[in-house]
Design a protein around this motif. Structure first.
Motif, PDB file in Angstrom:
ATOM      1  N   GLY A  31      -1.424  45.553  15.460  1.00  0.00           N
ATOM      2  CA  GLY A  31      -2.419  45.255  16.488  1.00  0.00           C
ATOM      3  C   GLY A  31      -3.085  46.526  16.970  1.00  0.00           C
ATOM      4  O   GLY A  31      -3.050  46.863  18.150  1.00  0.00           O
ATOM      5  N   ARG A  78      -4.757  47.924  20.710  1.00  0.00           N
ATOM      6  CA  ARG A  78      -4.527  47.025  21.841  1.00  0.00           C
ATOM      7  C   ARG A  78      -3.854  47.760  22.998  1.00  0.00           C
ATOM      8  O   ARG A  78      -3.200  48.790  22.806  1.00  0.00           O
ATOM      9  CB  ARG A  78      -3.678  45.840  21.405  1.00  0.00           C
ATOM     10  CG  ARG A  78      -2.268  46.194  20.979  1.00  0.00           C
ATOM     11  CD  ARG A  78      -1.566  45.009  20.318  1.00  0.00           C
ATOM     12  NE  ARG A  78      -0.228  45.364  19.878  1.00  0.00           N
ATOM     13  CZ  ARG A  78       0.881  45.167  20.584  1.00  0.00           C
ATOM     14  NH1 ARG A  78       0.798  44.605  21.778  1.00  0.00           N
ATOM     15  NH2 ARG A  78       2.053  45.502  20.114  1.00  0.00           N
ATOM     16  N   HIS A 104      -8.164  42.804  23.536  1.00  0.00           N
ATOM     17  CA  HIS A 104      -7.610  44.052  24.049  1.00  0.00           C
ATOM     18  C   HIS A 104      -6.098  43.951  24.242  1.00  0.00           C
ATOM     19  O   HIS A 104      -5.416  44.968  24.384  1.00  0.00           O
ATOM     20  CB  HIS A 104      -8.286  44.468  25.357  1.00  0.00           C
ATOM     21  CG  HIS A 104      -7.968  43.596  26.527  1.00  0.00           C
ATOM     22  ND1 HIS A 104      -8.640  42.416  26.779  1.00  0.00           N
ATOM     23  CD2 HIS A 104      -7.054  43.726  27.517  1.00  0.00           C
ATOM     24  CE1 HIS A 104      -8.144  41.857  27.872  1.00  0.00           C
ATOM     25  NE2 HIS A 104      -7.181  42.628  28.344  1.00  0.00           N
ATOM     26  N   GLY A 150      -5.207  42.787  19.826  1.00  0.00           N
ATOM     27  CA  GLY A 150      -5.819  43.493  18.707  1.00  0.00           C
ATOM     28  C   GLY A 150      -6.867  42.615  18.053  1.00  0.00           C
ATOM     29  O   GLY A 150      -6.659  41.403  17.897  1.00  0.00           O
ATOM     30  N   LYS A 178     -14.704  40.129  20.096  1.00  0.00           N
ATOM     31  CA  LYS A 178     -14.695  41.018  21.258  1.00  0.00           C
ATOM     32  C   LYS A 178     -15.961  40.892  22.111  1.00  0.00           C
ATOM     33  O   LYS A 178     -16.147  41.683  23.036  1.00  0.00           O
ATOM     34  CB  LYS A 178     -14.537  42.470  20.776  1.00  0.00           C
ATOM     35  CG  LYS A 178     -13.188  42.740  20.123  1.00  0.00           C
ATOM     36  CD  LYS A 178     -13.081  44.149  19.594  1.00  0.00           C
ATOM     37  CE  LYS A 178     -13.864  44.339  18.326  1.00  0.00           C
ATOM     38  NZ  LYS A 178     -13.592  45.651  17.681  1.00  0.00           N
TER      39      LYS A 178
END
Length: 319
Positions: A74, A77, A93, A96, A284
């Motif tokens: 990940g 993160r 966040h 990941g 994201k």
């Protein structure tokens, strides 16, 4: 090449050699989770196509009756040392970007942990009968049954030097030990990029453009002949841009660093054009996407002979 880069590469190579020696002599222990482990990775820094291949392996194994799970670090993160189950709705966040993408695309169990063995053990305990480790080639604490090296067809192993003098995480000789070598040909349009002896070709195929606000998908042919903003925060943004251009789309490229954390200001391009972005970027951008934003999924295609060989090797792995 600067002298300091060569010196640092030598020091880095010495650390790698020492680490290998410690595991070879048993001074550091490897651990197996009790179910077969497939590691998908590369020996170069940067993207090579590991995530599309991981997704393809998960989907094929599930078709064959397996119950796969995915272990990942990940990367990038928050609270990186905190183990976490990742689902489609997990904030990138926290989980990941790549693990969230894998969870959303496949629906299988995904576990992120700085210790890949602990992640694999948790997946086995949750009922998974095979673990795919995304980007774990250098994580030797996790004992593995199958290693798959993914190679970028354009960049390959670069200048053959270790970081920071070159792109290599490990010496080229390390790749020889891998069971499979998959070469990423992108969309396959570049005649100068092809699989060599002992390499399995992988081509990436675009799906339809998915509006981030929801609604009906649009075929990418609908954007042919139009100008679009193309966004890619991946290891090799140029591949994404070139694949779109190959479909006749007039690309205005916007490359960002791999695993970039987006803000609304990043999309202030000064013109109201459609924005096509990779799936990894799209996960994201939920907080500020508009009707102009589209996610463009890619799928990995490999020859049937690859799957036959992989499944045969998997069924021979000890329980």
């Amino acid at each position: 090449m600067p002298l300091h880069a060569r010196i640092l590469a030598m020091v880095y190579g010495g650390v790698i050699a020492l680490r290998h020696w410690l595991y070879r002599k048993g001074l550091r222990r490897r651990h197996h989770p009790g179910v077969p482990v497939i590691v998908v990775g590369n020996i170069t820094a940067g993207g090579a196509g590991k995530t599309p291949l991981t997704i393809a392996i998960v989907e094929r194994l599930r078709e064959e009756g397996w119950n796969p799970g995915v272990a990942s670090r990940g990367y990038g993160r928050e609270q990186a040392k905190l183990p976490r189950w990742v689902e489609a709705g997990t904030e990138p966040h926290l989980g990941g970007d790549e693990p969230v993408l894998i969870a959303a695309r496949t629906g299988v169990k995904v576990r992120v942990d700085g210790d890949r063995f602990s992640a694999a053990k948790a997946l086995a305990g949750a009922g998974c009968d095979v673990v795919i480790c995304d980007d774990g080639l250098q994580h030797y604490r996790l004992e593995r049954d199958i290693e798959i090296e993914v190679i970028d067809g354009q960049r390959r192993h670069g200048n053959g030097r270790l970081i920071p003098a070159g792109p290599l995480r490990e010496p080229v000789e390390r790749a020889v030990a891998c069971d499979f070598h998959v070469i990423n040909l992108g969309d396959g349009r570049d005649p100068g990029v092809e699989a060599g002896f002992g390499e399995w070709p992988m081509q990436l195929r675009f799906g339809q453009a998915l509006p981030l606000l929801g609604g009906r998908p649009r075929p990418l042919s609908a954007f042919a002949g139009q100008r679009v903003h193309a966004v890619a925060g991946i290891g090799n943004p140029a591949r994404f841009f070139d694949m779109l251009r190959g479909l006749g789309i007039a690309v205005v490229p916007h490359a960002f660093p791999d695993h970039h954390e987006y803000e609304a200001a990043d999309f202030e391009f000064g013109s109201r054009l459609p924005v096509l972005m990779t799936e990894k970027d799209a996960v994201k951008c939920a907080a500020f996407h508009t009707e102009l934003h589209y996610s463009v999924p890619v799928s990995a295609e490999l020859p049937e002979a690859f799957w036959v060989a992989l499944l045969d090797r998997l069924t021979q792995s000890p329980p």
